[in-house]
Motif scaffolding. Structure first.
Motif, short mmCIF file in Angstrom:
data_model
loop_
_atom_site.label_atom_id
_atom_site.label_comp_id
_atom_site.label_asym_id
_atom_site.label_seq_id
_atom_site.Cartn_x
_atom_site.Cartn_y
_atom_site.Cartn_z
N LEU A 107 38.24 56.13 44.18
CA LEU A 107 38.07 54.71 44.49
C LEU A 107 36.76 54.45 45.22
O LEU A 107 36.20 53.36 45.12
N GLU A 108 36.29 55.45 45.96
CA GLU A 108 35.03 55.28 46.68
C GLU A 108 33.83 55.21 45.74
O GLU A 108 32.74 54.84 46.15
N GLU A 109 34.05 55.56 44.47
CA GLU A 109 32.99 55.45 43.46
C GLU A 109 33.14 54.19 42.62
O GLU A 109 32.42 54.00 41.63
N ILE A 110 34.09 53.35 43.01
CA ILE A 110 34.32 52.06 42.34
C ILE A 110 33.56 50.98 43.09
O ILE A 110 33.63 50.90 44.32
N ASP A 111 32.84 50.13 42.37
CA ASP A 111 32.24 48.96 43.01
C ASP A 111 32.21 47.79 42.03
O ASP A 111 32.73 47.89 40.92
N THR A 112 31.61 46.70 42.43
CA THR A 112 31.52 45.48 41.61
C THR A 112 32.88 45.15 41.00
O THR A 112 33.04 45.05 39.79
N VAL A 113 33.85 44.98 41.85
CA VAL A 113 35.21 44.68 41.41
C VAL A 113 35.27 43.24 40.89
O VAL A 113 34.90 42.30 41.59
N ARG A 114 35.73 43.07 39.66
CA ARG A 114 35.80 41.73 39.04
C ARG A 114 37.22 41.18 38.99
O ARG A 114 37.42 39.96 39.01
N LEU A 115 38.21 42.07 38.86
CA LEU A 115 39.60 41.62 38.75
C LEU A 115 40.52 42.75 39.18
O LEU A 115 40.28 43.91 38.84
N VAL A 116 41.56 42.42 39.95
CA VAL A 116 42.53 43.41 40.39
C VAL A 116 43.93 42.87 40.10
O VAL A 116 44.26 41.74 40.47
N HIS A 122 45.98 38.21 24.72
CA HIS A 122 45.20 38.29 23.49
C HIS A 122 45.86 37.32 22.52
O HIS A 122 46.92 37.60 21.96
N TYR A 123 45.21 36.16 22.34
CA TYR A 123 45.85 35.09 21.58
C TYR A 123 45.85 35.33 20.07
O TYR A 123 46.73 34.83 19.37
N ASP A 124 44.89 36.09 19.57
CA ASP A 124 44.87 36.38 18.14
C ASP A 124 45.98 37.36 17.76
O ASP A 124 46.71 37.14 16.77
N LEU A 125 46.13 38.43 18.53
CA LEU A 125 47.14 39.44 18.22
C LEU A 125 48.49 39.16 18.88
O LEU A 125 49.47 39.87 18.63
N LYS A 126 48.52 38.17 19.75
CA LYS A 126 49.77 37.71 20.37
C LYS A 126 50.46 38.79 21.22
O LYS A 126 51.58 39.20 20.95
N TYR A 127 49.73 39.24 22.23
CA TYR A 127 50.34 40.13 23.21
C TYR A 127 49.75 39.84 24.59
O TYR A 127 48.75 39.11 24.71
N SER A 128 50.37 40.39 25.61
CA SER A 128 49.94 40.12 26.97
C SER A 128 50.12 41.38 27.82
O SER A 128 50.66 42.39 27.36
N GLY A 129 49.70 41.32 29.04
CA GLY A 129 49.88 42.46 29.93
C GLY A 129 49.28 42.19 31.29
O GLY A 129 48.72 41.11 31.53
N LYS A 130 49.41 43.15 32.16
CA LYS A 130 48.84 43.05 33.50
C LYS A 130 48.03 44.31 33.76
O LYS A 130 48.59 45.40 33.89
N LEU A 131 46.72 44.17 33.80
CA LEU A 131 45.85 45.32 33.97
C LEU A 131 45.63 45.63 35.45
O LEU A 131 45.83 44.78 36.31
N ASP A 132 45.22 46.86 35.72
CA ASP A 132 45.04 47.28 37.11
C ASP A 132 43.73 46.79 37.70
O ASP A 132 43.70 46.29 38.83
N CYS A 133 42.63 46.96 36.96
CA CYS A 133 41.34 46.63 37.56
C CYS A 133 40.23 46.56 36.52
O CYS A 133 40.23 47.31 35.55
N ILE A 134 39.29 45.63 36.72
CA ILE A 134 38.01 45.62 36.02
C ILE A 134 36.94 45.78 37.09
O ILE A 134 36.90 45.02 38.06
N ALA A 135 36.12 46.81 36.94
CA ALA A 135 35.10 47.11 37.95
C ALA A 135 34.06 48.04 37.35
O ALA A 135 34.08 48.33 36.15
N ASN A 136 33.15 48.51 38.19
CA ASN A 136 32.19 49.53 37.79
C ASN A 136 32.63 50.87 38.36
O ASN A 136 33.01 50.96 39.54
N TYR A 137 32.56 51.92 37.53
CA TYR A 137 32.78 53.28 38.00
C TYR A 137 31.50 54.05 37.77
O TYR A 137 31.01 54.14 36.65
N GLN A 138 30.94 54.55 38.86
CA GLN A 138 29.64 55.24 38.81
C GLN A 138 28.61 54.37 38.08
O GLN A 138 27.80 54.85 37.30
N GLY A 139 28.68 53.07 38.34
CA GLY A 139 27.71 52.12 37.83
C GLY A 139 27.99 51.57 36.44
O GLY A 139 27.24 50.70 35.96
N ILE A 140 29.05 52.03 35.79
CA ILE A 140 29.35 51.58 34.42
C ILE A 140 30.55 50.63 34.43
O ILE A 140 31.63 50.98 34.92
N PRO A 141 30.40 49.42 33.88
CA PRO A 141 31.54 48.49 33.80
C PRO A 141 32.65 49.08 32.95
O PRO A 141 32.39 49.64 31.87
#
Length: 230
Positions: A107-116, A122-141
């Motif tokens: 977690l200490e290598e995670i930054d630029t947190v966008r969503l937790v 997904h409206y086209d494929l008709k499914y849903s969910g709850k994701l853990d996180c969108i962020a950068n890991y070692q600089g990569i989104p």
């Protein structure tokens, strides 16, 4: 930890359970099955047999105890990670401390947190969910998923359907947040293990594409079965 000044807007979604299946409903009333509901409904027979054999081997009561404990520790660890990523500097409950100590260096290598802990649709494929996180890991989104286990998984093959789950969340996030510049191509799955460094599984775009093709087939299979069930 570096926080992005443009945090993604959260979807106001409600969770519903019906006959053991989970659905999410958005603020417009769209109600879609969750990723886990689709995966469970379309689980290959080999995976079903493996689960039944395990229950037969350990006994129903012990199997229930193990799965209940695993669910509880997973929930506690997720809450701890969520508070940390939101900058709340939490005190970890003793029960989840071994998992927290395992995963914190990652977690200490995670930054630029966008969503937790955010809902996605997904409206086209008709499914849903709850994701853990969108962020950068070692600089990569990337999209991030946190898991707990009592022993190492060892390889991607032993993650079973977790990569499909992760890829499904990525697809929904990319579709829903496209106008916010979200176009994720990488995924991170981290398994926290007591008294050991967490296992890190990094998914490159080529592998993600393979899992996405599998996921699309599972979604199509789910809706085909639903039409047959009526």
């Amino acid at each position: 930890m570096q926080f992005d000044t443009q945090l993604l807007p959260r979807i106001n979604a409600k969770s519903q359970k019906e006959n053991g299946k989970q659905y999410y409903v958005d603020d417009r009333g769209n109600r879609f099955p969750s990723v886990t509901t689709i995966l469970n409904a379309t689980k290959p027979q080999a995976d079903r047999d493996r689960l039944l054999n395990w229950k037969a081997r350990v006994g129903t009561e012990e199997a229930t105890r193990i799965t209940t404990n695993a669910s509880r520790r997973g929930t506690q660890t997720h809450k701890q990670i969520e508070r940390y990523l939101l900058g709340q500097n939490p005190i970890c409950p003793e029960a989840s401390l071994p998992y927290w100590e395992s995963i914190k260096p990652v977690l200490e290598e995670i930054d630029t947190v966008r969503l937790v802990e955010g809902s996605v649709f997904h409206y086209d494929l008709k499914y849903s969910g709850k994701l853990d996180c969108i962020a950068n890991y070692q600089g990569i989104p990337c999209i991030c998923e946190w898991k707990t286990a009592d022993k190492p998984k060892g390889s991607i093959e032993h993650l079973y359907e977790h990569p499909l789950q992760l890829t499904a969340y990525m697809g929904a996030a990319n579709e829903y947040y496209r106008d916010y510049g979200i176009q994720l191509k990488h995924a991170l799955l981290v398994v926290a293990i007591p008294e050991m460094p967490a296992e890190i599984f990094w998914f490159e775009p080529t592998l993600i594409k393979d899992y996405w093709n599998q996921w699309e087939k599972r979604v199509a299979e789910y809706w085909e079965r639903r039409s047959v069930w009526g």
